[in-house]
Design a protein around this motif. Structure first.
Motif, PDB file in Angstrom:
ATOM      1  N   LEU A 194      41.913  -6.411  73.555  1.00 43.34           N
ATOM      2  CA  LEU A 194      43.732  -5.631  72.601  1.00 43.34           C
ATOM      3  C   LEU A 194      44.320  -6.896  73.498  1.00 43.34           C
ATOM      4  O   LEU A 194      43.929  -6.370  74.885  1.00 43.34           O
ATOM      5  CB  LEU A 194      43.484  -4.353  72.455  1.00 43.34           C
ATOM      6  CG  LEU A 194      42.611  -3.284  72.171  1.00 43.34           C
ATOM      7  CD1 LEU A 194      42.484  -2.284  72.181  1.00 43.34           C
ATOM      8  CD2 LEU A 194      42.949  -3.908  70.390  1.00 43.34           C
ATOM      9  N   SER A 195      45.331  -7.713  73.290  1.00 41.18           N
ATOM     10  CA  SER A 195      46.019  -7.802  74.462  1.00 41.18           C
ATOM     11  C   SER A 195      47.169  -6.877  74.935  1.00 41.18           C
ATOM     12  O   SER A 195      47.206  -6.446  74.123  1.00 41.18           O
ATOM     13  CB  SER A 195      46.941  -8.944  72.961  1.00 41.18           C
ATOM     14  OG  SER A 195      48.638  -9.466  74.133  1.00 41.18           O
ATOM     15  N   SER A 196      47.697  -7.637  75.731  1.00 40.00           N
ATOM     16  CA  SER A 196      48.869  -6.497  76.510  1.00 40.00           C
ATOM     17  C   SER A 196      50.122  -5.553  75.761  1.00 40.00           C
ATOM     18  O   SER A 196      50.986  -5.222  75.133  1.00 40.00           O
ATOM     19  CB  SER A 196      48.641  -7.179  77.842  1.00 40.00           C
ATOM     20  OG  SER A 196      49.725  -8.214  77.776  1.00 40.00           O
ATOM     21  N   ASN A 197      50.093  -6.940  74.848  1.00 42.16           N
ATOM     22  CA  ASN A 197      51.219  -7.109  74.071  1.00 42.16           C
ATOM     23  C   ASN A 197      51.034  -6.183  73.064  1.00 42.16           C
ATOM     24  O   ASN A 197      52.222  -5.557  72.526  1.00 42.16           O
ATOM     25  CB  ASN A 197      51.772  -8.799  73.305  1.00 42.16           C
ATOM     26  CG  ASN A 197      52.285  -9.215  74.854  1.00 42.16           C
ATOM     27  OD1 ASN A 197      52.868  -9.242  74.920  1.00 42.16           O
ATOM     28  ND2 ASN A 197      51.231 -10.593  73.912  1.00 42.16           N
ATOM     29  N   HIS A 198      49.910  -5.842  72.776  1.00 42.92           N
ATOM     30  CA  HIS A 198      50.183  -4.390  72.123  1.00 42.92           C
ATOM     31  C   HIS A 198      50.685  -2.962  72.634  1.00 42.92           C
ATOM     32  O   HIS A 198      50.752  -2.836  71.576  1.00 42.92           O
ATOM     33  CB  HIS A 198      48.581  -4.410  71.716  1.00 42.92           C
ATOM     34  CG  HIS A 198      47.854  -5.227  70.542  1.00 42.92           C
ATOM     35  ND1 HIS A 198      48.395  -5.693  69.371  1.00 42.92           N
ATOM     36  CD2 HIS A 198      47.091  -6.191  70.724  1.00 42.92           C
ATOM     37  CE1 HIS A 198      47.780  -6.574  68.877  1.00 42.92           C
ATOM     38  NE2 HIS A 198      46.781  -6.395  69.291  1.00 42.92           N
ATOM     39  N   SER A 199      50.033  -2.952  73.781  1.00 45.43           N
ATOM     40  CA  SER A 199      50.806  -1.961  74.509  1.00 45.43           C
ATOM     41  C   SER A 199      52.770  -1.865  74.680  1.00 45.43           C
ATOM     42  O   SER A 199      53.012  -1.005  74.256  1.00 45.43           O
ATOM     43  CB  SER A 199      50.146  -1.844  75.984  1.00 45.43           C
ATOM     44  OG  SER A 199      48.963  -1.809  75.839  1.00 45.43           O
ATOM     45  N   TYR A 200      52.903  -3.159  75.187  1.00 40.12           N
ATOM     46  CA  TYR A 200      54.579  -3.346  74.570  1.00 40.12           C
ATOM     47  C   TYR A 200      55.193  -2.914  73.383  1.00 40.12           C
ATOM     48  O   TYR A 200      56.080  -2.669  73.478  1.00 40.12           O
ATOM     49  CB  TYR A 200      54.738  -4.364  75.950  1.00 40.12           C
ATOM     50  CG  TYR A 200      54.556  -5.153  76.463  1.00 40.12           C
ATOM     51  CD1 TYR A 200      54.105  -3.631  77.879  1.00 40.12           C
ATOM     52  CD2 TYR A 200      53.633  -6.382  76.907  1.00 40.12           C
ATOM     53  CE1 TYR A 200      53.383  -4.847  79.103  1.00 40.12           C
ATOM     54  CE2 TYR A 200      53.640  -6.915  78.466  1.00 40.12           C
ATOM     55  CZ  TYR A 200      52.852  -5.755  79.478  1.00 40.12           C
ATOM     56  OH  TYR A 200      52.943  -5.907  80.361  1.00 40.12           O
ATOM     57  N   HIS A 201      54.317  -3.098  72.463  1.00 37.19           N
ATOM     58  CA  HIS A 201      54.709  -3.522  71.228  1.00 37.19           C
ATOM     59  C   HIS A 201      54.804  -1.530  71.124  1.00 37.19           C
ATOM     60  O   HIS A 201      55.657  -0.953  70.066  1.00 37.19           O
ATOM     61  CB  HIS A 201      53.819  -3.488  69.911  1.00 37.19           C
ATOM     62  CG  HIS A 201      53.849  -3.558  68.719  1.00 37.19           C
ATOM     63  ND1 HIS A 201      52.864  -2.700  68.207  1.00 37.19           N
ATOM     64  CD2 HIS A 201      55.563  -3.032  68.257  1.00 37.19           C
ATOM     65  CE1 HIS A 201      53.487  -2.808  66.513  1.00 37.19           C
ATOM     66  NE2 HIS A 201      54.604  -2.873  66.763  1.00 37.19           N
ATOM     67  N   LEU A 202      53.998  -1.225  71.053  1.00 36.26           N
ATOM     68  CA  LEU A 202      53.925   0.804  71.460  1.00 36.26           C
ATOM     69  C   LEU A 202      54.800   1.401  71.576  1.00 36.26           C
ATOM     70  O   LEU A 202      54.873   1.901  71.154  1.00 36.26           O
ATOM     71  CB  LEU A 202      52.475   0.880  71.132  1.00 36.26           C
ATOM     72  CG  LEU A 202      50.725   0.693  70.707  1.00 36.26           C
ATOM     73  CD1 LEU A 202      49.965   0.752  70.434  1.00 36.26           C
ATOM     74  CD2 LEU A 202      51.408   1.141  68.830  1.00 36.26           C
ATOM     75  N   LEU A 203      55.210   0.613  73.312  1.00 36.13           N
ATOM     76  CA  LEU A 203      56.053   1.015  73.703  1.00 36.13           C
ATOM     77  C   LEU A 203      57.442   1.082  73.610  1.00 36.13           C
ATOM     78  O   LEU A 203      57.782   2.394  73.279  1.00 36.13           O
ATOM     79  CB  LEU A 203      55.715   0.644  75.562  1.00 36.13           C
ATOM     80  CG  LEU A 203      57.136   1.635  76.276  1.00 36.13           C
ATOM     81  CD1 LEU A 203      56.959   2.896  76.836  1.00 36.13           C
ATOM     82  CD2 LEU A 203      56.881   0.962  77.724  1.00 36.13           C
ATOM     83  N   CYS A 204      57.202   0.495  72.869  1.00 30.72           N
ATOM     84  CA  CYS A 204      58.985  -0.128  72.289  1.00 30.72           C
ATOM     85  C   CYS A 204      59.004   0.664  70.923  1.00 30.72           C
ATOM     86  O   CYS A 204      59.995   1.398  70.948  1.00 30.72           O
ATOM     87  CB  CYS A 204      58.917  -1.659  72.288  1.00 30.72           C
ATOM     88  SG  CYS A 204      59.316  -2.378  73.236  1.00 30.72           S
ATOM     89  N   ALA A 205      57.666   0.668  69.977  1.00 30.45           N
ATOM     90  CA  ALA A 205      58.267   1.502  68.995  1.00 30.45           C
ATOM     91  C   ALA A 205      58.512   3.012  69.561  1.00 30.45           C
ATOM     92  O   ALA A 205      59.512   3.897  68.704  1.00 30.45           O
ATOM     93  CB  ALA A 205      56.801   1.582  68.379  1.00 30.45           C
ATOM     94  N   LEU A 206      57.456   3.355  70.750  1.00 18.93           N
ATOM     95  CA  LEU A 206      57.782   5.047  70.723  1.00 18.93           C
ATOM     96  C   LEU A 206      59.758   5.342  71.716  1.00 18.93           C
ATOM     97  O   LEU A 206      60.312   6.291  70.795  1.00 18.93           O
ATOM     98  CB  LEU A 206      57.073   5.513  71.700  1.00 18.93           C
ATOM     99  CG  LEU A 206      55.458   5.373  71.327  1.00 18.93           C
ATOM    100  CD1 LEU A 206      54.912   5.824  72.648  1.00 18.93           C
ATOM    101  CD2 LEU A 206      54.961   7.030  70.461  1.00 18.93           C
TER     102      LEU A 206
END
Length: 233
Positions: free
Chosen positions: A108-120
């Motif tokens: 899993l890319s770290s960008n997935h975490s940033y993406h989910l954080l922005c979505a929240l």
């Protein structure tokens, strides 16, 4: 020489309650603006100008007659593509947490975490109406929740695309063995369906404009409606 006068802006008590945004005290556009006034207001600093330009091409919401339904549509417009686009990610997370498959460092890319954080953050700002609720009138033009909502949505989309590119680079060989490559016909068919669907949505909402009554009951009894009636007399 042709001169254009910018539309007059209203304060919160001058517009019907259905248009009130909590914490936004000024910079409201007239709800019965003409088509020319709407175009001109796109180049005038109101409490919606930044939203208009971040939308780029705003769409038409049965906001007056069904405000609750309109907000549900706007929420679904973001929630549905988010859930649909992230089904593969949620499936991979389930495999990792379930222990059925081992997840390496590149799973899993770290960008997935940033993406989910922005979505929240996007959902939180849309629901919480911060920071204007804490300081009414201070964020009428710049910095209110709807603008921050758009910024978080754009950042989330950026990180999502970066994560997809990272996944494609690290998993290209595995993906090639799992599914055949899509041909030109499948790509054109998918694009055509998307265009047809968008055109249908535009046509449906445009047709609803023709059925709007001349006088909206939500405007009756408001200072704006009384002013309009006085002008007609």
């Amino acid at each position: 020489m042709l001169s254009l006068k910018l539309p007059q802006l209203l304060r919160v008590h001058q517009v019907p309650r259905v248009f009130w945004e909590e914490g936004i005290m000024s910079g409201y556009r007239c709800p019965t603006s003409s088509a020319l006034d709407c175009v001109l207001s796109s180049f005038q600093m109101t409490n919606e100008t930044v939203n208009i330009w971040t939308h780029f091409l705003p769409t038409w919401f049965p906001e007056l007659e069904y405000p609750g339904f309109s907000k549900a549509l706007r929420t679904a417009a973001f929630a549905y593509p988010f859930l649909f686009d992230n089904l593969p990610l949620f499936y991979r997370l389930r495999l990792c947490w379930g222990g059925a498959h081992s997840c390496g460092r590149d799973a899993l890319s770290s960008n997935h975490s940033y993406h989910l954080l922005c979505a929240l953050l996007t959902g939180f700002l849309f629901a919480a109406r911060l920071p204007e609720r804490l300081a009414p009138g201070r964020f009428d033009y710049i910095g209110h929740s709807h603008q921050l909502f758009h910024i978080c949505a754009v950042l989330g989309t950026h990180f999502q695309l970066e994560a997809v590119l990272a996944d494609m680079g690290s998993r290209r060989a595995w993906l090639a063995m799992q599914e055949p490559t899509l041909g030109l016909e499948a790509t054109v068919a998918t694009l055509s369906l998307a265009v047809i669907g968008n055109l249908f949505i535009i046509a449906a909402f445009t047709a609803s404009l023709l059925r709007i009554p001349g006088t909206c009951p939500l405007l009756q009894g408001s200072p704006l409606e009384e002013g309009l009636q006085a002008k007609q007399q």
